[in-house]
Structure formats: structure tokens, C-alpha cells
Design a protein around this motif. Structure first.
Motif, mmCIF file in Angstrom:
data_model
loop_
_atom_site.group_PDB
_atom_site.id
_atom_site.type_symbol
_atom_site.label_atom_id
_atom_site.label_comp_id
_atom_site.label_asym_id
_atom_site.label_seq_id
_atom_site.Cartn_x
_atom_site.Cartn_y
_atom_site.Cartn_z
ATOM 1 N N PHE A 14 -1.831 42.833 -68.042
ATOM 2 C CA PHE A 14 -3.144 43.079 -67.711
ATOM 3 C C PHE A 14 -3.498 44.214 -66.994
ATOM 4 N N PHE A 21 -0.062 45.314 -64.905
ATOM 5 C CA PHE A 21 0.533 44.342 -64.545
ATOM 6 C C PHE A 21 1.035 43.492 -65.671
ATOM 7 N N ALA A 23 2.308 40.280 -66.561
ATOM 8 C CA ALA A 23 2.450 38.996 -66.276
ATOM 9 C C ALA A 23 3.621 38.037 -66.842
ATOM 10 N N ARG A 42 6.827 29.394 -59.068
ATOM 11 C CA ARG A 42 6.104 29.475 -57.893
ATOM 12 C C ARG A 42 4.643 29.969 -58.259
ATOM 13 N N SER A 43 3.686 30.140 -57.156
ATOM 14 C CA SER A 43 2.448 30.366 -57.624
ATOM 15 C C SER A 43 2.627 31.930 -57.892
ATOM 16 N N GLY A 44 1.867 32.418 -58.928
ATOM 17 C CA GLY A 44 2.101 33.724 -59.469
ATOM 18 C C GLY A 44 3.012 33.834 -60.532
ATOM 19 N N SER A 45 3.879 33.142 -60.808
ATOM 20 C CA SER A 45 5.040 33.220 -61.633
ATOM 21 C C SER A 45 4.627 33.444 -63.147
ATOM 22 N N GLY A 46 3.327 32.975 -63.543
ATOM 23 C CA GLY A 46 2.841 33.324 -64.800
ATOM 24 C C GLY A 46 2.654 32.044 -65.669
ATOM 25 N N LYS A 47 2.712 30.737 -64.978
ATOM 26 C CA LYS A 47 2.564 29.467 -65.703
ATOM 27 C C LYS A 47 1.282 29.298 -66.232
ATOM 28 N N THR A 48 0.277 29.563 -65.566
ATOM 29 C CA THR A 48 -1.193 29.437 -66.274
ATOM 30 C C THR A 48 -1.595 30.351 -67.465
ATOM 31 N N THR A 49 -0.973 31.555 -67.214
ATOM 32 C CA THR A 49 -1.043 33.003 -68.225
ATOM 33 C C THR A 49 -0.513 32.466 -69.413
ATOM 34 N N GLU A 169 -1.322 21.982 -63.516
ATOM 35 C CA GLU A 169 -1.147 21.497 -62.442
ATOM 36 C C GLU A 169 -2.280 20.191 -61.861
HETATM 37 N N1 LIG Z 1 -6.893 38.571 -65.490
HETATM 38 C C1 LIG Z 1 -5.938 38.836 -64.895
HETATM 39 N N2 LIG Z 1 -5.690 40.044 -64.333
HETATM 40 C C2 LIG Z 1 -4.690 40.714 -63.620
HETATM 41 N N3 LIG Z 1 -3.926 39.903 -63.195
HETATM 42 C C3 LIG Z 1 -3.548 38.763 -63.476
HETATM 43 C C4 LIG Z 1 -4.930 38.125 -64.363
HETATM 44 N N4 LIG Z 1 -4.458 36.857 -64.347
HETATM 45 C C5 LIG Z 1 -3.485 36.512 -63.696
HETATM 46 N N5 LIG Z 1 -2.886 37.659 -63.134
HETATM 47 C C6 LIG Z 1 -1.556 37.999 -62.394
HETATM 48 O O1 LIG Z 1 -0.625 37.525 -63.299
HETATM 49 C C7 LIG Z 1 0.180 36.645 -62.449
HETATM 50 C C8 LIG Z 1 0.490 35.488 -63.191
HETATM 51 O O2 LIG Z 1 -0.540 34.483 -62.790
HETATM 52 P P1 LIG Z 1 -0.711 33.020 -63.117
HETATM 53 O O3 LIG Z 1 -2.053 32.489 -62.813
HETATM 54 O O4 LIG Z 1 -0.178 32.809 -64.696
HETATM 55 O O5 LIG Z 1 0.433 32.287 -62.310
HETATM 56 P P2 LIG Z 1 0.643 30.918 -61.938
HETATM 57 O O6 LIG Z 1 2.055 30.637 -62.033
HETATM 58 O O7 LIG Z 1 -0.036 29.858 -62.829
HETATM 59 O O8 LIG Z 1 0.102 30.639 -60.483
HETATM 60 P P3 LIG Z 1 -0.412 29.454 -59.732
HETATM 61 O O9 LIG Z 1 0.609 28.349 -59.500
HETATM 62 O O10 LIG Z 1 -0.832 30.049 -58.326
HETATM 63 O O11 LIG Z 1 -1.770 28.965 -60.453
HETATM 64 C C9 LIG Z 1 -0.134 36.712 -61.027
HETATM 65 O O12 LIG Z 1 0.555 37.559 -60.500
HETATM 66 C C10 LIG Z 1 -1.697 37.124 -61.266
HETATM 67 O O13 LIG Z 1 -2.185 37.612 -60.265
#
Ligand SMILES: Nc1ncnc2c1ncn2[C@@H]1O[C@H](COP(=O)(O)OP(=O)(O)OP(=O)(O)O)[C@@H](O)[C@H]1O
Length: 226
Positions: A14, A21, A23, A42-49, A169
Motif C-alpha cells: 500500500f 507499506f 501488508a 492478530r489485528s493488522g496481520s493482513g487477514k482482510t487484505t 470476522e
Molecule cells: N488501504 C490501505 N492503505 C494502507 N495500509 C493499509 C490499507 N489497508 C490495510 N492496510 C494496512 O495493512 C495491514 C493489514 O490490514 P488488514 O486489514 O488486512 O489486517 P487484519 O488482519 O484484517 O486486521 P483486523 O483483524 O484488525 O481486521 C494493517 O497494518 C493496515 O493498517
């Protein structure tokens, strides 16, 4: 068994104010058809991405994503949209039912949107029974608990017979008993509906509930266990 989901060296970078960054870093997952796969981290580990990339809602910066053998990163946007509509079902953390429609009507509406007219009533009833809501079909969303509303959302997401159900989630807003019930229901759905499920969670209590576990840490895949 056919691998319905495969990623090869997937990276997602990103652009952020401080530069770039990363991800997701070199993600290689392989999920057989009919599995209930849990994507944990964990939160922010990249699951949703990662789920958004596999679900054709986003593109990887590099790497390939194959769904039933087809590389979806090479497909046109129209083909990706058709795949999302016909082949995929989606359930999210925040339930978004139409508040003025009862459970039956919410599920039926999604079938109507998908252009399915045959045996619609029977299919809606079958899906609501599948999620344990046989006795709540005419209840309005406001008359149901959070867990029951999530069940309606799941019935809605499987009604058009998707091959893959993405659940991001889905238990995050539920208590642990309701969360365990939803996860047990997913197990039954994979068997009875022949659908593959990919569910994200950060709940360590649900780790053993699936057929396989993929774990992410700071954008890296630290394990894939079957
Ligand atoms: N559009 C974006 N621009 C910049 N950084 C992003 C973007 N989308 C996600 N990130 C970053 O990528 C990382 C992974 O985000 P992601 O939402 O995939 O995590 P997650 O594991 O699903 O977290 P959660 O459990 O909190 O939903 C995070 O550090 C987030 O800040």
C-alpha cells in the motif's frame, strides 16, 4: 481433491504517507474444495487484505490467485464481478440486513437480485432451516439477537449456491457461545451445501474449529496446517 483456492507468491504493497507499506509478503495458500479454512492472525496481520484479494475485491501488487484453476488477476473486471456474484458469497462482521424486511424476505431478496426465480421459496426455507432459524422466518431483524441476525446473513450468502463463502470476522460481535455455534454451523454447511468456507478470526478459541488453519503474522504466512 481439487484445489479451489491457490495463491502463488502474493504480495500487497500500500502507498502510505511515509512511503510504502507491505501488508502481505509472499503468501502461498492452497485450499481444497469443500474445506472449512480458518485464516487467523492478530489485528493488522493482513487477514482482510488477503481475503479481499482472494475474493476478487482487490488485486495483489504481485503474484497469482487461482480460483478453480483460473488466474483471477488476469480476468477482466466484468468477469471478476460475475464471479463475485455467482460463485462467491460474503458474510461480514457487521450484519447488514434490510431492516424493513423479515428473515425470509431478506434471503429471498438476495435470490431475486441474483436472478433466480425457480424454487425460490423452497430454497429460502431450506437455507433458513440450515442455519437453525426454521421458527424465525417471519421475524424482523430488530426482533432477533445479534447471533440470529448473523445466521440470516449466512443463509442469504449461501442461498445462490456459491462455491466459496468468505466470512470476515463473522463472530467478532458475538459472545463465545454464539461464536462457537456459528463455527459449528459452518462445519455442517461445508458438508451439506458442498461449499468451501474461508473465515477470518483473531479469536484463539476458534482455531481448532476448521479443517485447516492458515496463520498470518505481520503480513507473513507463518503456517498452513491441515
Ligand atoms: N488501504 C490501505 N492503505 C494502507 N495500509 C493499509 C490499507 N489497508 C490495510 N492496510 C494496512 O495493512 C495491514 C493489514 O490490514 P488488514 O486489514 O488486512 O489486517 P487484519 O488482519 O484484517 O486486521 P483486523 O483483524 O484488525 O481486521 C494493517 O497494518 C493496515 O493498517
Amino acid at each position: 481433491m481439487e484445489r479451489i483456492i491457490e495463491t502463488e507468491h502474493v504480495n500487497r504493497v500500500f502507498a502510505v504517507s511515509s512511503g510504502e507499506f507491505c501488508a502481505l509478503k509472499d503468501i502461498n495458500v492452497s485450499i481444497p474444495e469443500g474445506a472449512f479454512a480458518i485464516l487467523k492472525g492478530r489485528s493488522g496481520s493482513g487477514k482482510t487484505t488477503l481475503m479481499n484479494i482472494i475474493g476478487a475485491l482487490d488485486y495483489p501488487t504481485s503474484g497469482k490467485v487461482r480460483i478453480a484453476g483460473n488466474d483471477i488477476t488476469e480476468m477482466s473486471e466484468t468477469d471478476r464481478e460475475n464471479m463475485r456474484r455467482n460463485m462467491f458469497g460474503f458474510v461480514f462482521q457487521a450484519v447488514s440486513l434490510i431492516p424493513t424486511m423479515n428473515a425470509f424476505e431478506n434471503v429471498e431478496f438476495s435470490l431475486r437480485m441474483a436472478g433466480i426465480s425457480e424454487n425460490r421459496k423452497e430454497r429460502v426455507e431450506e437455507c433458513l432451516r440450515r442455519v437453525g432459524l426454521a421458527g424465525r422466518m417471519r421475524h424482523m431483524p430488530a426482533e432477533m439477537s445479534g447471533g440470529e441476525q448473523q445466521r440470516v446473513a449466512i443463509a442469504r450468502a449461501i442461498a445462490h449456491h456459491p462455491r466459496i463463502l468468505f466470512a470476515d470476522e463473522p463472530t467478532a460481535e458475538l459472545d463465545s457461545v454464539m461464536a462457537a455455534e456459528i463455527v459449528q454451523m459452518f462445519q455442517e454447511i461445508t458438508k451439506k451445501e458442498r461449499v468451501t468456507i474461508l473465515m477470518t478470526t483473531h479469536d484463539t478459541g476458534l482455531m481448532d474449529a476448521g479443517d485447516m488453519l492458515i496463520e498470518l503474522q505481520n503480513g507473513e504466512q507463518i503456517c498452513q496446517k491441515q
